[in-house]
Design a protein around this motif. Structure first.
Motif, mmCIF file in Angstrom:
data_model
loop_
_atom_site.group_PDB
_atom_site.id
_atom_site.type_symbol
_atom_site.label_atom_id
_atom_site.label_comp_id
_atom_site.label_asym_id
_atom_site.label_seq_id
_atom_site.Cartn_x
_atom_site.Cartn_y
_atom_site.Cartn_z
ATOM 1 N N SER A 2 11.182 21.386 -45.141
ATOM 2 C CA SER A 2 9.780 21.117 -45.438
ATOM 3 C C SER A 2 9.250 19.968 -44.591
ATOM 4 N N THR A 8 3.501 14.331 -50.609
ATOM 5 C CA THR A 8 4.934 14.415 -50.922
ATOM 6 C C THR A 8 5.309 13.209 -51.769
ATOM 7 N N THR A 9 6.102 13.429 -52.806
ATOM 8 C CA THR A 9 6.549 12.285 -53.603
ATOM 9 C C THR A 9 7.657 11.552 -52.859
ATOM 10 N N GLU A 12 10.862 13.430 -53.243
ATOM 11 C CA GLU A 12 10.971 14.594 -52.359
ATOM 12 C C GLU A 12 11.281 14.164 -50.930
ATOM 13 N N LYS A 15 14.835 13.517 -50.337
ATOM 14 C CA LYS A 15 15.640 14.741 -50.235
ATOM 15 C C LYS A 15 15.440 15.435 -48.890
ATOM 16 N N ILE A 16 14.213 15.384 -48.366
ATOM 17 C CA ILE A 16 13.891 16.083 -47.121
ATOM 18 C C ILE A 16 14.461 15.361 -45.906
ATOM 19 N N GLN A 38 9.901 8.257 -58.115
ATOM 20 C CA GLN A 38 10.278 9.658 -58.036
ATOM 21 C C GLN A 38 9.097 10.588 -58.280
ATOM 22 N N SER A 41 3.327 9.783 -55.161
ATOM 23 C CA SER A 41 3.165 10.343 -53.814
ATOM 24 C C SER A 41 3.230 9.213 -52.786
#
Length: 65
Positions: A2, A8-9, A12, A15-16, A38, A41
């Motif tokens: 992604s 985006t948080t 996230e 993780k990305i 968490q 944004s």
């Protein structure tokens, strides 16, 4: 994988992009693992910390394959 955007948080983004923690800390965001982050944004966090969100998102996407 992604693409990271302003909406985006932080969770996230972590993780990305495996380097997101170091990048965010470089912008002065040292609470990347607190529970609120968490759900927050990147745009919201940037506003609170007075960070150029466009630049931060650009840096976060440089390492994303």
């Amino acid at each position: 994988m992604s693409k990271i955007t302003k909406s985006t948080t932080i969770g996230e983004a972590l993780k990305i992009n495996p380097n997101a923690e170091a990048i965010l800390q470089g912008f002065g965001m040292h609470c990347v693992h607190c529970p609120m982050s968490q759900m927050e944004s990147l745009e919201e966090a940037g506003a609170v910390h007075g960070i150029d969100v466009e630049l931060m998102v650009k840096k976060l996407n440089e390492d994303v394959k």
